[in-house]
Design an enzyme around this catalytic site. Structure first.
Site, PDB file in Angstrom:
ATOM      1  N   ARG A 103     -33.959  28.297  59.961  1.00 28.10           N
ATOM      2  CA  ARG A 103     -34.391  29.688  59.911  1.00 28.10           C
ATOM      3  C   ARG A 103     -33.328  30.519  59.222  1.00 28.10           C
ATOM      4  O   ARG A 103     -32.180  30.515  59.629  1.00 28.10           O
ATOM      5  CB  ARG A 103     -34.541  30.214  61.345  1.00 28.10           C
ATOM      6  CG  ARG A 103     -35.933  30.380  61.746  1.00 28.10           C
ATOM      7  CD  ARG A 103     -36.178  31.001  63.076  1.00 28.10           C
ATOM      8  NE  ARG A 103     -35.138  31.661  63.814  1.00 28.10           N
ATOM      9  CZ  ARG A 103     -35.375  32.444  64.870  1.00 28.10           C
ATOM     10  NH1 ARG A 103     -36.621  32.662  65.244  1.00 28.10           N
ATOM     11  NH2 ARG A 103     -34.399  33.005  65.528  1.00 28.10           N
ATOM     12  N   THR A 107     -33.870  36.900  57.517  1.00 29.27           N
ATOM     13  CA  THR A 107     -35.330  37.102  57.502  1.00 29.27           C
ATOM     14  C   THR A 107     -36.038  36.390  58.655  1.00 29.27           C
ATOM     15  O   THR A 107     -37.191  36.699  58.956  1.00 29.27           O
ATOM     16  CB  THR A 107     -35.922  36.556  56.193  1.00 29.27           C
ATOM     17  OG1 THR A 107     -35.710  35.117  56.181  1.00 29.27           O
ATOM     18  CG2 THR A 107     -35.256  37.162  54.968  1.00 29.27           C
ATOM     19  N   ASP A 198     -29.431  29.176  71.270  1.00 29.34           N
ATOM     20  CA  ASP A 198     -29.689  28.419  70.042  1.00 29.34           C
ATOM     21  C   ASP A 198     -29.669  26.929  70.367  1.00 29.34           C
ATOM     22  O   ASP A 198     -28.624  26.353  70.660  1.00 29.34           O
ATOM     23  CB  ASP A 198     -28.612  28.764  69.001  1.00 29.34           C
ATOM     24  CG  ASP A 198     -28.934  28.147  67.650  1.00 29.34           C
ATOM     25  OD1 ASP A 198     -29.127  26.913  67.581  1.00 29.34           O
ATOM     26  OD2 ASP A 198     -29.015  28.895  66.659  1.00 29.34           O
ATOM     27  N   ASP A 201     -27.343  24.583  68.228  1.00 22.14           N
ATOM     28  CA  ASP A 201     -25.923  24.754  68.560  1.00 22.14           C
ATOM     29  C   ASP A 201     -25.594  24.142  69.916  1.00 22.14           C
ATOM     30  O   ASP A 201     -24.520  23.569  70.104  1.00 22.14           O
ATOM     31  CB  ASP A 201     -25.562  26.246  68.560  1.00 22.14           C
ATOM     32  CG  ASP A 201     -25.394  26.786  67.151  1.00 22.14           C
ATOM     33  OD1 ASP A 201     -25.151  25.981  66.229  1.00 22.14           O
ATOM     34  OD2 ASP A 201     -25.509  28.011  66.972  1.00 22.14           O
TER      35      ASP A 201
HETATM   36  C1  PRP Z   1     -34.534  26.707  65.487  1.00 26.61           C
HETATM   37  C2  PRP Z   1     -35.468  25.803  66.264  1.00 26.61           C
HETATM   38  C3  PRP Z   1     -36.727  25.871  65.455  1.00 26.61           C
HETATM   39  C4  PRP Z   1     -36.724  27.275  64.937  1.00 26.61           C
HETATM   40  C5  PRP Z   1     -37.654  28.095  65.786  1.00 26.61           C
HETATM   41  O1  PRP Z   1     -33.995  26.015  64.424  1.00 26.61           O
HETATM   42  O2  PRP Z   1     -34.969  24.523  66.467  1.00 26.61           O
HETATM   43  O3  PRP Z   1     -36.758  24.934  64.379  1.00 26.61           O
HETATM   44  O4  PRP Z   1     -35.384  27.764  65.072  1.00 26.61           O
HETATM   45  O5  PRP Z   1     -37.796  29.369  65.285  1.00 26.61           O
HETATM   46  P1  PRP Z   1     -39.166  29.894  64.665  1.00 26.61           P
HETATM   47  O6  PRP Z   1     -40.258  29.474  65.591  1.00 26.61           O
HETATM   48  O7  PRP Z   1     -38.968  31.391  64.654  1.00 26.61           O
HETATM   49  O8  PRP Z   1     -39.315  29.341  63.291  1.00 26.61           O
HETATM   50  P2  PRP Z   1     -32.847  26.635  63.479  1.00 26.61           P
HETATM   51  O9  PRP Z   1     -33.465  27.403  62.380  1.00 26.61           O
HETATM   52  O10 PRP Z   1     -31.877  27.391  64.332  1.00 26.61           O
HETATM   53  O11 PRP Z   1     -32.213  25.374  62.807  1.00 26.61           O
HETATM   54  P3  PRP Z   1     -31.308  24.205  63.423  1.00 26.61           P
HETATM   55  O12 PRP Z   1     -32.197  23.403  64.337  1.00 26.61           O
HETATM   56  O13 PRP Z   1     -30.899  23.460  62.224  1.00 26.61           O
HETATM   57  O14 PRP Z   1     -30.161  24.820  64.166  1.00 26.61           O
HETATM   58  N1  URA Z   2     -34.177  29.056  67.703  1.00 24.00           N
HETATM   59  C1  URA Z   2     -33.468  28.724  68.800  1.00 24.00           C
HETATM   60  O1  URA Z   2     -32.731  27.732  68.790  1.00 24.00           O
HETATM   61  N2  URA Z   2     -33.596  29.498  69.895  1.00 24.00           N
HETATM   62  C2  URA Z   2     -34.408  30.564  69.949  1.00 24.00           C
HETATM   63  O2  URA Z   2     -34.489  31.233  71.003  1.00 24.00           O
HETATM   64  C3  URA Z   2     -35.132  30.899  68.790  1.00 24.00           C
HETATM   65  C4  URA Z   2     -35.001  30.118  67.677  1.00 24.00           C
END
Ligand code: PRP
Ligand code: URA
Length: 207
Positions: A103, A107, A198, A201
């Site tokens: 994400r 945005t 997150d 993380d």
């Molecule tokens: C997080 C999560 C989803 C997304 C959810 O990933 O694991 O993939 O955000 O958000 P959305 O429903 O608003 O799209 P992130 O973008 O943080 O990536 P990562 O898993 O690589 O940390």
């Molecule tokens: N991605 C995450 O990891 N946590 C949230 O709450 C939303 C998006």
């Protein structure tokens, strides 16, 4: 489509520990794996059975066997990876695909960076991502899978927002969603409230 809320007491207990900000990376990862296995039990509930004659030490019987349901587990990178091991304990011969999406911090829209799937499009896809926030990542991932010819898809999440469930339901009404909790809402940065922070993380210890 159907929304399946897997609110088994064991799942909810483990999820509460994961939500606690004091929980370590090691514990968080272990609990996610355990919950994924428990959720996998429900996701596979409708798998069809065949009957095969076998002989027990005492007599012959028609024994139920899985009717060759072929599965591909597809984590949305990164956080979806944390749900793979729990599922492969139940489905040891499942194939594993990968979809890379993150994400954008400004945005909150998903940015695509990787796609690798097995050739057989007949397989049931279990798409994994612990967090269904705005639903943008899930909707894009499902769209990409469908474009490639996969049309039998189940989505497995840990925590969803009502907005995320609505987005997937509207854009992909054929996809069943399995989730342990639908939380209250999203905050101004589109994080799930109360959520667990997150997920990527917390799984990988990158904060
Ligand atoms: C997080 C999560 C989803 C997304 C959810 O990933 O694991 O993939 O955000 O958000 P959305 O429903 O608003 O799209 P992130 O973008 O943080 O990536 P990562 O898993 O690589 O940390
Ligand atoms: N991605 C995450 O990891 N946590 C949230 O709450 C939303 C998006």
């Amino acid at each position: 489509m159907a929304l399946h809320i897997i609110d088994h007491p064991l799942v909810l207990h483990k999820l509460s520990i994961m939500r606690n900000k004091e929980t370590s990376t090691m514990k968080f990862r272990q609990l996610l794996q355990e919950i994924s296995m428990l959720m996998g039990y429900e996701i596979t509930r409708d798998f069809p059975l065949d009957y095969e004659e076998i002989e027990t030490p005492l007599m012959k019987m028609n024994a139920p066997k899985l009717a060759g349901k072929k599965v591909v587990i597809v984590p949305i990178l990164r956080a979806g990876l944390g749900m793979v091991d729990g599922l492969t304990m139940l489905l040891p011969s499942a194939r594993i695909g990968h979809i890379g999406l993150y994400r954008d911090e400004e945005t909150c829209k998903p940015v695509f960076y990787y796609y690798k799937m097995p050739a057989n499009k007949e397989r049931l896809v279990i798409l994994t991502d612990p967090m269904l926030a705005t639903g943008g990542s899930a909707c894009d991932a499902i769209g990409r899978l469908k474009k490639d010819g996969f049309d039998n898809i189940k989505m497995m999440c840990l925590v969803a927002s009502p907005q995320g469930v609505k987005a997937v339901t509207e854009q992909h009404p054929d996809v069943d969603i399995y989730v342990a909790s639908v939380d209250e809402t999203l905050n101004e940065k589109n994080y799930i409230l109360p959520g667990l922070g997150d997920a990527g993380d917390r799984i990988f210890g990158t904060k």
